[in-house]
Design an enzyme around this catalytic site. Structure first.
Site, PDB file in Angstrom:
ATOM      1  N   GLY A 109       1.922   2.857  10.776  1.00  0.00           N
ATOM      2  CA  GLY A 109       2.733   3.987  10.373  1.00  0.00           C
ATOM      3  C   GLY A 109       3.497   4.216  11.830  1.00  0.00           C
ATOM      4  O   GLY A 109       4.089   5.412  11.733  1.00  0.00           O
ATOM      5  N   GLY A 159       2.607  -0.989   4.491  1.00  0.00           N
ATOM      6  CA  GLY A 159       2.816   0.506   4.219  1.00  0.00           C
ATOM      7  C   GLY A 159       4.100   0.749   3.961  1.00  0.00           C
ATOM      8  O   GLY A 159       4.879   0.755   2.906  1.00  0.00           O
ATOM      9  N   GLY A 160       4.477   1.497   5.154  1.00  0.00           N
ATOM     10  CA  GLY A 160       6.032   2.232   4.740  1.00  0.00           C
ATOM     11  C   GLY A 160       7.143   1.420   4.481  1.00  0.00           C
ATOM     12  O   GLY A 160       7.661   1.865   3.307  1.00  0.00           O
ATOM     13  N   SER A 164       3.093  -1.591  10.659  1.00  0.00           N
ATOM     14  CA  SER A 164       4.375  -1.610  10.903  1.00  0.00           C
ATOM     15  C   SER A 164       4.987  -2.959  10.689  1.00  0.00           C
ATOM     16  O   SER A 164       5.917  -3.532  11.224  1.00  0.00           O
ATOM     17  CB  SER A 164       4.700  -1.366  12.352  1.00  0.00           C
ATOM     18  OG  SER A 164       4.203   0.104  12.624  1.00  0.00           O
ATOM     19  N   ASN A 217       0.851  -1.198   0.018  1.00  0.00           N
ATOM     20  CA  ASN A 217       0.067   0.109  -0.225  1.00  0.00           C
ATOM     21  C   ASN A 217       0.994   1.425  -0.101  1.00  0.00           C
ATOM     22  O   ASN A 217       1.693   1.741   1.009  1.00  0.00           O
ATOM     23  CB  ASN A 217      -1.095  -0.224   1.197  1.00  0.00           C
ATOM     24  CG  ASN A 217      -1.759   1.136   1.368  1.00  0.00           C
ATOM     25  OD1 ASN A 217      -1.867   2.126   0.395  1.00  0.00           O
ATOM     26  ND2 ASN A 217      -2.693   1.543   2.625  1.00  0.00           N
ATOM     27  N   TRP A 218       1.017   1.836  -1.316  1.00  0.00           N
ATOM     28  CA  TRP A 218       2.167   2.974  -1.232  1.00  0.00           C
ATOM     29  C   TRP A 218       1.400   4.270  -0.749  1.00  0.00           C
ATOM     30  O   TRP A 218       2.159   5.251  -0.483  1.00  0.00           O
ATOM     31  CB  TRP A 218       2.180   3.089  -2.792  1.00  0.00           C
ATOM     32  CG  TRP A 218       3.052   2.106  -3.384  1.00  0.00           C
ATOM     33  CD1 TRP A 218       3.883   1.221  -2.992  1.00  0.00           C
ATOM     34  CD2 TRP A 218       3.684   2.216  -4.914  1.00  0.00           C
ATOM     35  NE1 TRP A 218       4.478   0.442  -3.741  1.00  0.00           N
ATOM     36  CE2 TRP A 218       4.464   1.160  -5.139  1.00  0.00           C
ATOM     37  CE3 TRP A 218       3.385   3.069  -5.779  1.00  0.00           C
ATOM     38  CZ2 TRP A 218       5.023   0.970  -6.356  1.00  0.00           C
ATOM     39  CZ3 TRP A 218       3.804   2.764  -7.196  1.00  0.00           C
ATOM     40  CH2 TRP A 218       4.740   1.559  -7.160  1.00  0.00           C
ATOM     41  N   LYS A 219      -0.062   4.288  -0.507  1.00  0.00           N
ATOM     42  CA  LYS A 219      -0.567   5.455   0.073  1.00  0.00           C
ATOM     43  C   LYS A 219      -0.342   6.516  -0.872  1.00  0.00           C
ATOM     44  O   LYS A 219      -0.336   6.352  -2.284  1.00  0.00           O
ATOM     45  CB  LYS A 219      -0.039   5.740   1.504  1.00  0.00           C
ATOM     46  CG  LYS A 219      -0.206   4.452   2.368  1.00  0.00           C
ATOM     47  CD  LYS A 219      -0.179   4.865   3.931  1.00  0.00           C
ATOM     48  CE  LYS A 219      -0.457   3.503   4.540  1.00  0.00           C
ATOM     49  NZ  LYS A 219      -0.569   3.535   6.134  1.00  0.00           N
ATOM     50  N   GLU A 242      -7.206   4.870   7.629  1.00  0.00           N
ATOM     51  CA  GLU A 242      -7.029   6.255   7.208  1.00  0.00           C
ATOM     52  C   GLU A 242      -8.189   6.916   6.529  1.00  0.00           C
ATOM     53  O   GLU A 242      -8.563   8.068   6.809  1.00  0.00           O
ATOM     54  CB  GLU A 242      -5.642   6.429   6.257  1.00  0.00           C
ATOM     55  CG  GLU A 242      -4.531   6.220   7.171  1.00  0.00           C
ATOM     56  CD  GLU A 242      -3.294   5.760   6.610  1.00  0.00           C
ATOM     57  OE1 GLU A 242      -3.213   5.686   5.179  1.00  0.00           O
ATOM     58  OE2 GLU A 242      -2.535   5.167   7.039  1.00  0.00           O
ATOM     59  N   GLU A 264      -5.837  -4.691  10.721  1.00  0.00           N
ATOM     60  CA  GLU A 264      -4.643  -3.615  10.775  1.00  0.00           C
ATOM     61  C   GLU A 264      -5.129  -2.831  12.174  1.00  0.00           C
ATOM     62  O   GLU A 264      -6.074  -1.948  11.910  1.00  0.00           O
ATOM     63  CB  GLU A 264      -4.651  -2.745   9.525  1.00  0.00           C
ATOM     64  CG  GLU A 264      -4.403  -3.212   8.437  1.00  0.00           C
ATOM     65  CD  GLU A 264      -3.820  -2.360   7.307  1.00  0.00           C
ATOM     66  OE1 GLU A 264      -2.700  -2.550   7.041  1.00  0.00           O
ATOM     67  OE2 GLU A 264      -4.689  -1.418   7.106  1.00  0.00           O
ATOM     68  N   HIS A 293      -9.823   1.375   4.632  1.00  0.00           N
ATOM     69  CA  HIS A 293      -8.435   1.526   5.316  1.00  0.00           C
ATOM     70  C   HIS A 293      -8.871   2.361   6.421  1.00  0.00           C
ATOM     71  O   HIS A 293      -9.601   3.430   6.323  1.00  0.00           O
ATOM     72  CB  HIS A 293      -7.547   2.029   4.348  1.00  0.00           C
ATOM     73  CG  HIS A 293      -6.035   2.129   4.989  1.00  0.00           C
ATOM     74  ND1 HIS A 293      -5.845   3.229   5.734  1.00  0.00           N
ATOM     75  CD2 HIS A 293      -5.115   1.196   4.716  1.00  0.00           C
ATOM     76  CE1 HIS A 293      -4.567   2.725   6.092  1.00  0.00           C
ATOM     77  NE2 HIS A 293      -4.142   1.681   5.484  1.00  0.00           N
TER      78      HIS A 293
HETATM   79  P1  PGA Z   1       2.385   0.714   7.838  1.00  0.00           P
HETATM   80  O1  PGA Z   1       0.887   0.547   7.140  1.00  0.00           O
HETATM   81  O2  PGA Z   1       2.962  -0.730   7.345  1.00  0.00           O
HETATM   82  O3  PGA Z   1       3.181   1.659   7.448  1.00  0.00           O
HETATM   83  O4  PGA Z   1       2.130   0.558   9.261  1.00  0.00           O
HETATM   84  C1  PGA Z   1       0.028  -0.255   6.850  1.00  0.00           C
HETATM   85  C2  PGA Z   1      -1.053   0.283   6.251  1.00  0.00           C
HETATM   86  O5  PGA Z   1      -1.637   1.236   6.625  1.00  0.00           O
HETATM   87  O6  PGA Z   1      -1.709  -0.658   5.415  1.00  0.00           O
END
Ligand code: PGA
Length: 249
Positions: free
Chosen positions: A171, A231-232, A210, A9-11, A97, A165, A95
C-alpha cells in the site's frame, strides 16, 4: 509446471453493486481459458454476489480471512465451511494487516491454515518482514519463523500458496526490488522443499506489495515467483487484468 496465480485482494472496498460492475467488466476481459489463474477476494458480505457472478467463469473466488474453529461462540467470525459452501477456493491466512492491526500471531495463523487445508480449500499464507527487520538484516529470520508457525500443522502442502509480502511495500507505492523478491522467493522455496520434500516444489509463491501494471512484469518473470497478490491496483478490473497478463509465460 506451476500455473501462476494472480489474486485481487479488495480489502475493505466495494459495495455489492460495485462488485457486480467490476466482475462484469473483468469477465468481459478474461478469455474462457486464461493462461494464468485469476482469483478475486472480496469482503465477506460480497461473497454470495461474487459467487453468482463468477459461476461458470474461469475466475476463482477467495476470502480474505477465516476463523480456525469449525463453529461456535465466536461473534463476528466466519468459518471455513461457511466459505466452502459459497464456492470459495482460496483463503488468505495471516495477511500483514491481520497480524499488525488485529494482533494475529503465528500460532493462530497456523490453526487457520490447518482448518482451510483440512476442508480441501487452498490456504494462502502471507509472510513478510517490516522495514526495520530488513534493515537489521533479519528479513529471512522473520519469514522463516512465519513459515514454521503458519505451516506447523500441515503434513503435506496440498494446494498451499505462499505470498511473500514485505510489509513496507504494501500500500505504499514502493515495491520491493525484484532481485530481493527473487532472493526471498528462492529461500522460501528451499525451505518448502526441505519441509515437504518434492511436493514442496509445486507450491506457488506470490509476490505482493505495490504491484501495478507498470511493474508487474519485473516480478512475474522471476524464476521462483508464480504470481502476485494485488491490493490497490486490483480495485480496477482493467488494471488487474493487465497485471494478470504480465504473468503469462
Ligand atoms: P498493495 O497490497 O498491492 O495495495 O500494496 C497488497 C496486499 O496487501 O496484498
Amino acid at each position: 509446471m506451476r500455473v501462476p496465480l494472480v489474486a485481487a485482494n479488495w480489502k475493505m472496498h466495494k459495495t455489492a453493486r460495485e462488485a457486480r460492475a467490476y466482475l462484469e467488466r473483468l469477465l468481459a476481459l478474461v478469455p474462457r481459458e486464461p493462461k494464468v489463474e485469476l482469483a478475486v477476494l472480496p469482503s465477506f458480505p460480497l461473497l454470495p454476489e461474487a459467487a453468482r457472478a463468477l459461476r461458470g467463469s474461469p475466475v476463482r473466488l477467495g476470502a480474505q480471512n477465516v476463523h480456525p474453529e469449525p463453529a461456535g461462540a465466536y461473534t463476528g467470525e466466519v468459518s471455513v465451511s461457511q466459505l466452502a459452501e459459497l464456492g470459495v477456493r482460496y483463503v488468505l491466512c495471516g495477511h500483514s494487516e491481520r497480524r499488525k492491526l488485529f494482533g494475529e500471531d503465528d500460532g493462530f495463523i497456523g490453526r487457520k491454515v490447518r482448518a482451510v487445508a483440512g476442508a480441501g480449500l487452498a490456504p494462502v499464507l502471507c509472510v513478510g518482514e517490516t522495514l526495520e527487520e530488513r534493515k537489521a538484516g533479519r528479513a529471512w529470520e522473520v519469514v522463516a519463523r512465519q513459515l514454521a508457525g503458519g505451516l506447523a500443522h500441515l503434513d503435506e502442502p496440498g494446494a498451499l500458496v505462499v505470498a511473500y509480502e514485505p510489509v513496507w511495500a504494501i500500500g505504499t507505492g514502493v515495491p520491493a526490488h525484484p532481485a530481493d523478491a527473487q532472493e526471498m522467493a528462492a529461500r522460501i522455496r528451499a525451505w518448502l522443499r526441505e519441509r515437504f520434500g518434492p511436493p514442496g516444489e509445486a507450491v506457488r509463491i506470490q509476490y505482493g506489495g505495490s504491484v501495478k501494471p507498470e511493474n508487474a512484469r519485473e516480478f512475474l518473470r522471476l524464476p521462483d515467483l508464480d504470481g502476485a497478490l494485488v491490493g490497490g491496483a486490483s480495485l480496477d478490473p482493467d488494471a488487474f487484468w493487465a497485471i494478470a497478463q504480465a504473468a503469462e509465460r
